[in-house]
Design a protein around this motif. Structure first.
Motif, PDB file in Angstrom:
ATOM      1  N   ILE A   1      15.450  -9.360 -65.413  1.00 53.85           N
ATOM      2  CA  ILE A   1      15.097  -8.579 -64.220  1.00 53.85           C
ATOM      3  C   ILE A   1      13.905  -9.268 -63.542  1.00 53.85           C
ATOM      4  O   ILE A   1      12.812  -9.323 -64.118  1.00 53.85           O
ATOM      5  CB  ILE A   1      14.713  -7.125 -64.583  1.00 53.85           C
ATOM      6  CG1 ILE A   1      15.826  -6.458 -65.417  1.00 53.85           C
ATOM      7  CG2 ILE A   1      14.395  -6.317 -63.322  1.00 53.85           C
ATOM      8  CD1 ILE A   1      17.152  -6.325 -64.708  1.00 53.85           C
ATOM      9  N   PRO A   2      14.117  -9.782 -62.318  1.00 50.55           N
ATOM     10  CA  PRO A   2      13.043 -10.555 -61.680  1.00 50.55           C
ATOM     11  C   PRO A   2      11.846  -9.687 -61.286  1.00 50.55           C
ATOM     12  O   PRO A   2      11.976  -8.475 -61.141  1.00 50.55           O
ATOM     13  CB  PRO A   2      13.731 -11.130 -60.430  1.00 50.55           C
ATOM     14  CG  PRO A   2      14.838 -10.183 -60.122  1.00 50.55           C
ATOM     15  CD  PRO A   2      15.305  -9.654 -61.452  1.00 50.55           C
ATOM     16  N   GLY A   3      10.710 -10.327 -61.133  1.00 51.76           N
ATOM     17  CA  GLY A   3       9.494  -9.632 -60.711  1.00 51.76           C
ATOM     18  C   GLY A   3       8.746 -10.492 -59.708  1.00 51.76           C
ATOM     19  O   GLY A   3       9.144 -11.624 -59.414  1.00 51.76           O
ATOM     20  N   VAL A   4       7.658  -9.948 -59.180  1.00 52.47           N
ATOM     21  CA  VAL A   4       6.827 -10.703 -58.236  1.00 52.47           C
ATOM     22  C   VAL A   4       6.019 -11.725 -59.041  1.00 52.47           C
ATOM     23  O   VAL A   4       5.282 -11.351 -59.956  1.00 52.47           O
ATOM     24  CB  VAL A   4       5.885  -9.763 -57.454  1.00 52.47           C
ATOM     25  CG1 VAL A   4       4.895 -10.556 -56.624  1.00 52.47           C
ATOM     26  CG2 VAL A   4       6.702  -8.819 -56.570  1.00 52.47           C
TER      27      VAL A   4
ATOM     28  N   ASP B   1       7.066 -12.900 -63.046  1.00 50.70           N
ATOM     29  CA  ASP B   1       8.520 -13.035 -63.108  1.00 50.70           C
ATOM     30  C   ASP B   1       8.875 -13.685 -64.446  1.00 50.70           C
ATOM     31  O   ASP B   1       8.277 -14.699 -64.808  1.00 50.70           O
ATOM     32  CB  ASP B   1       9.022 -13.915 -61.949  1.00 50.70           C
ATOM     33  CG  ASP B   1      10.519 -14.112 -62.035  1.00 50.70           C
ATOM     34  OD1 ASP B   1      11.244 -13.250 -61.531  1.00 50.70           O
ATOM     35  OD2 ASP B   1      10.958 -15.114 -62.637  1.00 50.70           O
TER      36      ASP B   1
ATOM     37  N   VAL C   1       0.672  -1.177 -61.866  1.00 48.64           N
ATOM     38  CA  VAL C   1       2.036  -0.644 -61.749  1.00 48.64           C
ATOM     39  C   VAL C   1       2.480  -0.617 -60.297  1.00 48.64           C
ATOM     40  O   VAL C   1       3.558  -0.140 -59.983  1.00 48.64           O
ATOM     41  CB  VAL C   1       2.151   0.783 -62.354  1.00 48.64           C
ATOM     42  CG1 VAL C   1       2.059   0.716 -63.872  1.00 48.64           C
ATOM     43  CG2 VAL C   1       1.103   1.714 -61.785  1.00 48.64           C
ATOM     44  N   LYS C   2       1.683  -1.172 -59.399  1.00 44.54           N
ATOM     45  CA  LYS C   2       1.999  -1.099 -57.974  1.00 44.54           C
ATOM     46  C   LYS C   2       2.985  -2.167 -57.528  1.00 44.54           C
ATOM     47  O   LYS C   2       3.727  -1.972 -56.589  1.00 44.54           O
ATOM     48  CB  LYS C   2       0.707  -1.287 -57.149  1.00 44.54           C
ATOM     49  CG  LYS C   2      -0.213  -0.092 -57.171  1.00 44.54           C
ATOM     50  CD  LYS C   2       0.360   1.038 -56.356  1.00 44.54           C
ATOM     51  CE  LYS C   2      -0.661   2.164 -56.239  1.00 44.54           C
ATOM     52  NZ  LYS C   2      -0.059   3.359 -55.621  1.00 44.54           N
ATOM     53  N   HIS C   3       2.952  -3.301 -58.180  1.00 47.86           N
ATOM     54  CA  HIS C   3       3.800  -4.413 -57.732  1.00 47.86           C
ATOM     55  C   HIS C   3       4.989  -4.624 -58.661  1.00 47.86           C
ATOM     56  O   HIS C   3       5.513  -5.721 -58.795  1.00 47.86           O
ATOM     57  CB  HIS C   3       2.964  -5.683 -57.579  1.00 47.86           C
ATOM     58  CG  HIS C   3       1.937  -5.583 -56.493  1.00 47.86           C
ATOM     59  ND1 HIS C   3       2.267  -5.674 -55.168  1.00 47.86           N
ATOM     60  CD2 HIS C   3       0.613  -5.329 -56.539  1.00 47.86           C
ATOM     61  CE1 HIS C   3       1.177  -5.510 -54.430  1.00 47.86           C
ATOM     62  NE2 HIS C   3       0.152  -5.303 -55.245  1.00 47.86           N
ATOM     63  N   ILE C   4       5.410  -3.542 -59.305  1.00 54.27           N
ATOM     64  CA  ILE C   4       6.577  -3.589 -60.184  1.00 54.27           C
ATOM     65  C   ILE C   4       7.768  -3.009 -59.412  1.00 54.27           C
ATOM     66  O   ILE C   4       7.597  -2.129 -58.571  1.00 54.27           O
ATOM     67  CB  ILE C   4       6.271  -2.816 -61.483  1.00 54.27           C
ATOM     68  CG1 ILE C   4       7.360  -3.016 -62.531  1.00 54.27           C
ATOM     69  CG2 ILE C   4       6.053  -1.333 -61.226  1.00 54.27           C
ATOM     70  CD1 ILE C   4       6.954  -2.495 -63.909  1.00 54.27           C
ATOM     71  N   THR C   5       8.970  -3.531 -59.681  1.00 52.66           N
ATOM     72  CA  THR C   5      10.131  -3.061 -58.913  1.00 52.66           C
ATOM     73  C   THR C   5      10.738  -1.794 -59.535  1.00 52.66           C
ATOM     74  O   THR C   5      10.548  -1.511 -60.727  1.00 52.66           O
ATOM     75  CB  THR C   5      11.242  -4.129 -58.852  1.00 52.66           C
ATOM     76  OG1 THR C   5      11.805  -4.293 -60.161  1.00 52.66           O
ATOM     77  CG2 THR C   5      10.714  -5.464 -58.339  1.00 52.66           C
ATOM     78  N   THR C   6      11.514  -1.090 -58.724  1.00 53.79           N
ATOM     79  CA  THR C   6      12.232   0.106 -59.165  1.00 53.79           C
ATOM     80  C   THR C   6      13.148  -0.221 -60.342  1.00 53.79           C
ATOM     81  O   THR C   6      13.238   0.525 -61.311  1.00 53.79           O
ATOM     82  CB  THR C   6      13.075   0.641 -57.989  1.00 53.79           C
ATOM     83  OG1 THR C   6      12.191   0.880 -56.892  1.00 53.79           O
ATOM     84  CG2 THR C   6      13.800   1.924 -58.342  1.00 53.79           C
ATOM     85  N   LYS C   7      13.836  -1.336 -60.261  1.00 54.01           N
ATOM     86  CA  LYS C   7      14.758  -1.748 -61.313  1.00 54.01           C
ATOM     87  C   LYS C   7      14.015  -1.988 -62.634  1.00 54.01           C
ATOM     88  O   LYS C   7      14.473  -1.577 -63.702  1.00 54.01           O
ATOM     89  CB  LYS C   7      15.463  -3.038 -60.863  1.00 54.01           C
ATOM     90  CG  LYS C   7      16.494  -3.576 -61.815  1.00 54.01           C
ATOM     91  CD  LYS C   7      17.732  -2.738 -61.834  1.00 54.01           C
ATOM     92  CE  LYS C   7      18.781  -3.299 -62.779  1.00 54.01           C
ATOM     93  NZ  LYS C   7      19.760  -2.255 -63.148  1.00 54.01           N
TER      94      LYS C   7
ATOM     95  N   GLU D   1      13.062   1.359 -64.141  1.00 61.13           N
ATOM     96  CA  GLU D   1      14.241   1.987 -64.769  1.00 61.13           C
ATOM     97  C   GLU D   1      14.518   1.386 -66.145  1.00 61.13           C
ATOM     98  O   GLU D   1      14.824   2.101 -67.089  1.00 61.13           O
ATOM     99  CB  GLU D   1      15.487   1.743 -63.909  1.00 61.13           C
ATOM    100  CG  GLU D   1      15.601   2.639 -62.705  1.00 61.13           C
ATOM    101  CD  GLU D   1      16.835   2.278 -61.852  1.00 61.13           C
ATOM    102  OE1 GLU D   1      16.888   2.770 -60.719  1.00 61.13           O
ATOM    103  OE2 GLU D   1      17.715   1.497 -62.311  1.00 61.13           O
TER     104      GLU D   1
END
Lengths: 258, 258
Positions: free
Chosen positions: A121-124, A95, A26-32, A35
């Motif tokens: 919603i994009p991701g790393v 992503d 859960v560390k490399h997930i974005t705030t968006k 949400e």
């Protein structure tokens, strides 16, 4: 045809949001992305990925998780749920637009003629996560190729690799091999050796950001001596890529211009 | 040489962490990046990027921000501060490993012979953020090329684009043009027209996730009629890319196998 979009409002009807959860944990997930996961009432996804973000899903949400594959079934289910007014999140590893669930959801909506709000919603993605684990191998132009020959003919994969090698791109290989699919990587390795020095730096990153994370810095010559699996990504340097301590660096030429 | 690393402990001395803040704003930044920003006592970065994450920096941290360019000065400063025992975060837009600050920091450490702990924290890069804004254009293999000819000779850029076109890659163009640099995009556009149909879908995404976000779906033929600037990323479809409603889709072939 030209369409110009500015930020749009979402309708109050059902909708599908395809959320990239990054390379893992859960560390490399974005705030968006967090949400969106928290506000969903229906979650659809491959159980391995859903498991990684379970703590971010609200307890009342209904979870539809399933085993590997089944992308089209998952996409159809998500669109059906949305048509019934649900706020659906489709969980996608890395992503969603890079070999993830964005394609199957949009392809299926097109196929079924469904008019549903779809947001990505994009991701790393694994390319950048792996690069971060290795140093700075992607500081110059690069090409991303999946070695999965399930949906793409093997010859096309090899032709893509050859074109990228001729263009002196750094290469990022997704889905390099699985227990039952080992031949494409062997064929690609043969081709790599034709175009690149045996000492070309190669990085193998497995399970970045998750338990069992492993980063291997090796050479093209020794590449196949290492453990490479479903959770691995391979980066192959170009003609200017170098090793520095335990890192891989493709210089962008700053020092040529100082 | 082969080096295999598992998760390592950080030393208590100074260190440099290069943090990717994603495409902009604070919505597309990862939890890990936020943690690193919050725990830094020194922040080094381009003022445009530092401004975007100001709310995440602790008030006691010392901020060293500067104008565009100056990558090597920033990298040297960060390494100096770390050598003095500081916990330094270098703020990088998008992902630090894709034309970002990971390279300059590692290159400079190599050049100066500095032994400093350097860690790279990945972020959402413009390729995937832009793809998310456009639909699913990158569901098949793609190549990323920067059109900035400041550090890379123009001919090499054109040769890379040609190789990617021959390999039928979807193309992602970073740094397509600025007010003073318009020629490379014009040359690339000429080459694109040689290899791809005039109706090939093209997406132009500007300021994704920030005020003024703009997404344009157009064709190769009309590509240059649109506003393209420093904050734009351009995606050019391959032979199988299609438009669907206001989205761009490169099918991965799921429906061929059903």
């Amino acid at each position: 045809m030209t369409v110009i979009r500015r930020r749009k409002k979402r309708s109050r009807k059902g909708r599908v949001t395809v959320v990239g959860i990054g390379p893992g944990g859960v560390k490399h997930i974005t705030t968006k992305a967090i949400e969106e996961l928290r506000s969903a009432d229906s979650i659809v996804g491959f159980d391995f990925y859903v498991g990684q973000v379970r703590s971010l899903i609200r307890p009342t949400a209904k979870i539809y998780s399933s085993g590997m594959g089944h992308e089209i079934d998952r996409a159809s289910l998500a669109l059906q749920l949305a048509a019934r007014g649900k706020k659906v999140v489709v969980v996608s590893g890395g992503d969603p637009g890079i070999y993830g669930m964005a394609g199957p959801v949009i392809e299926t909506a097109k196929k079924l003629g469904r008019k549903v709000d779809i947001t990505i919603i994009p991701g790393v993605t694994a390319a950048t996560a792996s690069a971060a684990g290795l140093g700075a191998p992607l500081m110059t132009d690069f090409a991303v190729v999946s070695l999965s020959d399930l949906l793409v003919p093997r010859n096309r994969i090899l032709e893509r690799v050859r074109a990228a090698l001729k263009g002196d791109f750094v290469l990022v290989l997704y889905n390099p091999q699985s227990q039952s699919r080992r031949e494409p990587l062997r064929l690609v390795h043969k081709m790599l050796k034709k175009y690149r020095r045996p000492t070309t730096p190669v990085g193998i990153v497995t399970a970045y950001g998750r338990a069992g994370e492993k980063t291997t810095v090796t050479t093209l010559e020794r590449m196949l001596d290492h453990e490479i699996g479903m959770e691995s990504t391979i980066l192959v340097g170009n003609s200017s890529t170098r090793m520095f301590d335990d890192k891989i660096l493709t210089p962008r030429g700053y020092y040529l211009h100082k």
